[in-house]
Design an enzyme around this catalytic site. Structure first.
Site, mmCIF file in Angstrom:
data_model
loop_
_atom_site.group_PDB
_atom_site.id
_atom_site.type_symbol
_atom_site.label_atom_id
_atom_site.label_comp_id
_atom_site.label_asym_id
_atom_site.label_seq_id
_atom_site.Cartn_x
_atom_site.Cartn_y
_atom_site.Cartn_z
ATOM 1 N N ARG A 199 40.451 50.552 32.952
ATOM 2 C CA ARG A 199 40.087 51.788 32.049
ATOM 3 C C ARG A 199 38.888 52.053 32.919
ATOM 4 N NH1 ARG A 199 40.045 51.728 25.748
ATOM 5 N NH2 ARG A 199 39.989 53.849 26.226
ATOM 6 N N TYR B 171 36.753 69.348 31.513
ATOM 7 C CA TYR B 171 35.424 70.555 31.230
ATOM 8 C C TYR B 171 34.751 69.139 29.971
ATOM 9 C CZ TYR B 171 37.754 68.291 26.897
ATOM 10 O OH TYR B 171 38.485 67.271 25.888
ATOM 11 N N PRO B 172 32.919 69.692 30.334
ATOM 12 C CA PRO B 172 32.090 68.729 29.869
ATOM 13 C C PRO B 172 31.928 69.199 28.190
ATOM 14 C CG PRO B 172 31.294 70.882 30.814
ATOM 15 C CD PRO B 172 32.648 71.344 31.550
ATOM 16 N N MET B 173 31.453 68.488 27.470
ATOM 17 C CA MET B 173 31.171 68.275 26.576
ATOM 18 C C MET B 173 29.994 67.858 26.075
ATOM 19 S SD MET B 173 33.765 66.471 24.561
ATOM 20 C CE MET B 173 32.840 66.470 22.632
ATOM 21 N N ASN B 174 29.631 68.058 24.761
ATOM 22 C CA ASN B 174 28.587 67.447 24.274
ATOM 23 C C ASN B 174 28.308 67.922 22.504
ATOM 24 O OD1 ASN B 174 26.117 67.908 25.640
ATOM 25 N ND2 ASN B 174 25.883 69.839 25.544
ATOM 26 N N LYS B 175 27.709 66.508 22.070
ATOM 27 C CA LYS B 175 28.201 66.449 20.438
ATOM 28 C C LYS B 175 26.779 67.270 19.630
ATOM 29 C CE LYS B 175 30.951 63.402 19.281
ATOM 30 N NZ LYS B 175 32.422 62.919 20.691
ATOM 31 N N HIS C 99 39.668 60.707 15.832
ATOM 32 C CA HIS C 99 39.763 61.585 16.560
ATOM 33 C C HIS C 99 40.450 61.178 17.798
ATOM 34 C CE1 HIS C 99 38.535 64.595 19.743
ATOM 35 N NE2 HIS C 99 37.835 63.858 20.135
ATOM 36 N N GLN D 137 43.908 60.316 30.209
ATOM 37 C CA GLN D 137 42.291 60.962 29.937
ATOM 38 C C GLN D 137 41.551 59.994 30.282
ATOM 39 O OE1 GLN D 137 40.162 62.777 25.978
ATOM 40 N NE2 GLN D 137 40.306 59.930 25.916
#
EC number: 1.3.98.5
Length: 250
Positions: free
Chosen positions: A131, A145-149, A172, A185
């Site tokens: 992995r 796609y980018p992401m934040n918490k 999740h 993923q």
């Protein structure tokens, strides 16, 4: 102060998005245009040799919509190797006709939220190594796609206890497991590397699965309360031997 999650880090990652300047490329005589494409093909075939030595990988996709035309995704053991690839790419003649529209710098990441206690060196675990240093699938479709918490006065991921975050990430993750065999993923960490905190890259032979998993996860508390997202990029696999057709102008 809340306890920070520990991470395992693998190959460094560079997503490069380009739009083709078709108007300018159309003015180039066919023989010169063919030479540009051949040089581009040779470059990518050369950079792809790392796959056989298991010292990196790469993927090329034709992006749908006006955000970009091409995505080049490179994975390498060192950040400076990504710099070298980008520098050499920029020297290609085809680069004069490719307009950068977006890029993302990160590193393949696994967190310890769902890890059990063990004295084993995780970097020697074959499953974990696969992995962290993956062989990318040649799936028909890709989604990035980018992401934040989220961190604000109402919902702040970083103020939750480790136990609270572990519970949320477990729930999740259970949604994600429902798509095993349908979606592959890869999570890349980018805190300190880019404008968002993580990049998410999904592969599938069925593009509709991207919509299904992202929509279902909207109802998960981790996403509903704490998820913030950037732009989504979706595209179809393109091989270097298809470049002649892709760049053809009648």
């Amino acid at each position: 102060m809340s306890q920070a999650a520990e991470t395992l880090d693998g190959w460094y990652s560079l997503h490069l998005f380009y739009a083709v300047d078709w108007a300018s490329l159309r003015l180039v005589p066919k023989d010169e245009r063919d030479a540009l494409v051949t040089e581009f093909q040779s470059f990518l075939e050369n950079t792809a040799t790392v796959r056989s030595s298991k010292s990196g990988d790469q993927a090329i996709y034709n992006i749908t919509g006006q955000k970009a035309d091409l995505l080049l995704w490179f994975l390498r053991p060192e950040m400076k190797s990504l710099n070298h690839i980008e520098n050499e790419f920029n020297k290609l003649r085809i680069a004069d006709f490719l307009i950068p529209t977006y890029s993302y710098v990160s590193v393949i990441e696994l967190s310890n939220y769902l890890a059990g206690k063990s004295d084993e060196d995780p970097y020697e675990n074959p499953h974990i190594k696969a992995r962290l240093y993956p062989e990318l699938p040649h799936s028909d479709y890709i989604c990035f796609y980018p992401m934040n918490k989220r961190r604000n006065e109402t919902y702040n991921w970083y103020m939750l206890t480790m136990e609270e975050r572990q519970k949320l990430m477990y729930d999740h993750g259970m949604i994600g497991r429902k798509y095993a065999g349908k979606i592959k993923q890869f999570i890349t960490g980018s805190v300190g590397f880019d404008d968002f905190e993580w990049g998410v890259t999904l592969f599938s032979d069925d593009v509709l699965q991207f919509k299904k998993i992202v929509y279902e996860m909207r109802f998960d508390e981790t996403t509903a309360r704490y998820g913030e997202f950037g732009s989504f990029f979706v595209g179809h696999l393109i091989n270097t031997n298809e470049f002649d057709q892709f760049f053809a102008i009648s």
